[in-house]
Design an enzyme around this catalytic site. Structure first.
Site, mmCIF file in Angstrom:
data_model
loop_
_atom_site.group_PDB
_atom_site.id
_atom_site.type_symbol
_atom_site.label_atom_id
_atom_site.label_comp_id
_atom_site.label_asym_id
_atom_site.label_seq_id
_atom_site.Cartn_x
_atom_site.Cartn_y
_atom_site.Cartn_z
ATOM 1 N N ARG A 140 0.894 10.552 10.874
ATOM 2 C CA ARG A 140 -0.517 10.912 11.047
ATOM 3 C C ARG A 140 -1.361 10.286 9.935
ATOM 4 N NH1 ARG A 140 -4.838 13.619 9.837
ATOM 5 N NH2 ARG A 140 -6.048 14.653 11.474
ATOM 6 N N TRP A 141 -1.921 9.120 10.253
ATOM 7 C CA TRP A 141 -2.833 8.503 9.284
ATOM 8 C C TRP A 141 -4.183 8.257 9.946
ATOM 9 C CZ3 TRP A 141 1.124 4.043 8.459
ATOM 10 C CH2 TRP A 141 1.277 3.300 9.628
ATOM 11 N N ARG A 193 -7.536 4.755 6.395
ATOM 12 C CA ARG A 193 -6.557 4.782 5.318
ATOM 13 C C ARG A 193 -5.772 3.477 5.277
ATOM 14 N NH1 ARG A 193 -5.369 9.959 3.527
ATOM 15 N NH2 ARG A 193 -4.246 8.849 1.878
ATOM 16 N N GLY A 194 -5.229 3.163 4.084
ATOM 17 C CA GLY A 194 -4.584 1.875 3.868
ATOM 18 C C GLY A 194 -3.446 1.583 4.822
ATOM 19 N N ASN A 223 0.845 -1.193 0.000
ATOM 20 C CA ASN A 223 0.000 0.000 0.000
ATOM 21 C C ASN A 223 0.879 1.242 0.000
ATOM 22 O OD1 ASN A 223 -2.875 1.199 0.564
ATOM 23 N ND2 ASN A 223 -1.474 2.265 1.949
ATOM 24 N N ASP A 232 -3.835 23.402 7.908
ATOM 25 C CA ASP A 232 -4.193 22.339 6.971
ATOM 26 C C ASP A 232 -4.989 22.874 5.794
ATOM 27 O OD1 ASP A 232 -5.392 19.548 6.109
ATOM 28 O OD2 ASP A 232 -3.858 19.147 7.616
#
Length: 489
Positions: free
Chosen positions: A189-190, A194-195, A172, A287
């Protein structure tokens, strides 16, 4: 044109006047962001800062700062050609068996492209010309940008994070921001869906005492970078899709410290692991919403090796209130989404994610309406069919006589065809981006669908209005005499 590595792409951009080399000393602390932001807002070129203050490695920004450069990176002539790419993805997501010999012949070009999908593993690669390991690893030697004055620390932004779950063959690739907290430490930071985060969770359940291997590639070829942000089927690896974009197999090499395969042509690769029990408080950072986000705990990535080219380039970006690079990517990839959605919902005429909506938070859909309640079905479809739209807060559905990309047209449809009580659909307690502080609970909030279509029998008890139209003969006559009238356009 297809590009084997980032250098080939930069050469072409420079030939076309789409790359500007900055020889003056520029500070990665705030100055690069200011210059990149001004340049992107005017549709300017990619920027190569050749003399970053305090560092020896040049910094590349705004690589995908226009939709046209995104299309070029995907090997397409213009953004319209991305629709064909979307058709290929729709085919790969749900391939249809040929209805006969003629249909089989028609599908051959698509199946031929599939042959470029497997990766080619090399024994030696440019990304490993220089190897730094153990105590010599020092992330502070990289010109990692500090983008906004309220940011807590420098931030890795364009790293392709490579992971593999314990039960999966495919690798991934995902892009997750990474806060610098030490000479060999980054915060990964995921988000949980998410994969990379899913791979990590599966690893924790299967290997309670073993660190989770991770590699992060910076400055890969454009096809590989863009594959990581494209809505490819879950069963297809980003490396495979990059091979389709490029027209030849993605070349990879095994990491020095783990079994993960990284792009062979990458400029810089960070190798290491995540200790299953080590987390740190991440943020705040400015962000793509235009605000600073809340702090939250995320896993810590320990870097054991840095490999790179001898004359490496550090690829970076900034995120802020649109327009920024993520918004531009969203605008270009919008064209890829349309054929995928149309395969499931053929009634969709157009689908648009306005850049002002922070890439994905608001969608406008136009349809060929066929029955009462049709708009609501399309709303539900947008929210559920592709994982990319699970965080879309607002879906506006209009008839096909409305231009989805013209706010004046959309607002006219909302104000003339929509009754707030009847035509607004509210859904509570749905997944929402953690960065969306407007939601009452982090990660959980509401969604609104707006039916701005003409109403059919069963949807209204009133006689529906007939739109004003012009007489075509009169329009033609005035067109013919317009210049002679001397009225300025």
């Amino acid at each position: 044109m297809k590009y084997k590595n980032l250098r080939e792409f930069l050469d072409l951009l420079e030939q076309k006047g789409e790359l500007k080399r900055i020889t003056q000393e520029i500070d990665p602390y705030l100055e690069m962001t200011e210059i990149a932001d001004r340049t992107l807002s005017k549709g300017g070129p990619a920027l190569l800062f050749e003399n970053p203050k305090g560092y020896k490695i040049p910094v590349l920004c705004n690589l995908f700062g226009t939709p046209e450069r995104v299309a070029m990176g995907m090997g397409q002539e213009d953004t319209k050609a991305l629709r064909e790419l979307g058709k290929l993805l729709a085919f790969l997501k749900e391939p249809e068996p040929p209805k006969g010999f003629k249909d089989l012949i028609g599908q051959l070009p698509q199946w031929k492209q599939v042959l470029n999908m497997p990766s080619k593993v090399l024994n030696k690669a440019d990304c490993q010309q220089v190897v730094i390991s153990d105590d010599d690893v020092d992330l502070y030697q990289l010109p990692i940008m500090h983008c906004w004055q309220g940011d807590v620390a420098p931030l890795v932004t364009w790293g392709l994070t490579i992971t593999q779950g314990p039960y999966k063959k495919r690798l991934n690739l995902g892009i997750y921001r990474q806060q610098l907290i030490g000479k060999n430490k980054l915060i990964m930071r995921w988000l949980s869906h998410r994969g990379g985060a899913l791979d990590f969770q599966e690893w924790k359940e299967a290997n309670s005492d073993k660190p989770f291997p991770v590699s992060v590639a910076l400055g890969a070829d454009p096809a590989t970078i863009l594959a990581a942000v494209t809505p490819i089927p879950d069963t297809l690896s980003e490396y495979a899709f990059a091979g389709l974009l490029r027209g030849h197999k993605t070349e990879v090499v095994k990491s020095i410290s783990n079994d993960l395969e990284v792009p062979a042509s990458a400029e810089i690769v960070l190798e290491g692991y995540i200790d299953l029990n080590e987390t740190a408080l991440e943020g705040p950072y400015g962000d793509h919403t235009g605000y600073y986000n809340e702090q939250e705990y995320f896993p810590v990535f320990t870097v054991t090796h840095i490999t790179m080219r001898k004359d490496a380039i550090y690829h970076s970006t900034y995120t802020g209130r649109p327009p920024d690079e993520p918004a531009v990517l969203g605008e270009a990839l919008n064209e890829v989404f349309i054929p995928i959605l149309q395969k499931q919902f053929p009634e969709i005429v157009d689908f648009y994610l306005p850049p002002e909506g922070c890439s994905y938070r608001l969608a406008v859909v136009t349809i060929k309406k066929q029955y009462a309640g049709h708009a609501k079905r399309v709303m539900m479809g947008v929210w559920s069919f592709l994982r990319q739209f699970m965080y879309t807060k607002f879906v506006i559905v209009c008839d096909d006589d409305v231009n989805a990309r013209d706010w004046k047209d959309v607002i006219w449809a909302i104000t003339t065809r929509c009754d707030p009580a009847r035509d607004a659909t509210l859904i509570e307690n749905t997944p929402i981006d953690y960065l969306d502080f407007a939601s009452p609970i982090a990660g959980l909030g509401s969604k609104m669908g707006i039916d701005a279509t003409n109403k059919w029998a069963g949807e209204t008890q009133r006689e529906w209005g007939t739109p004003i139209t012009k007489n075509p003969d009169v329009v033609k006559r005035v067109d013919e005499i317009w210049e002679s009238l001397g009225i300025e356009d």
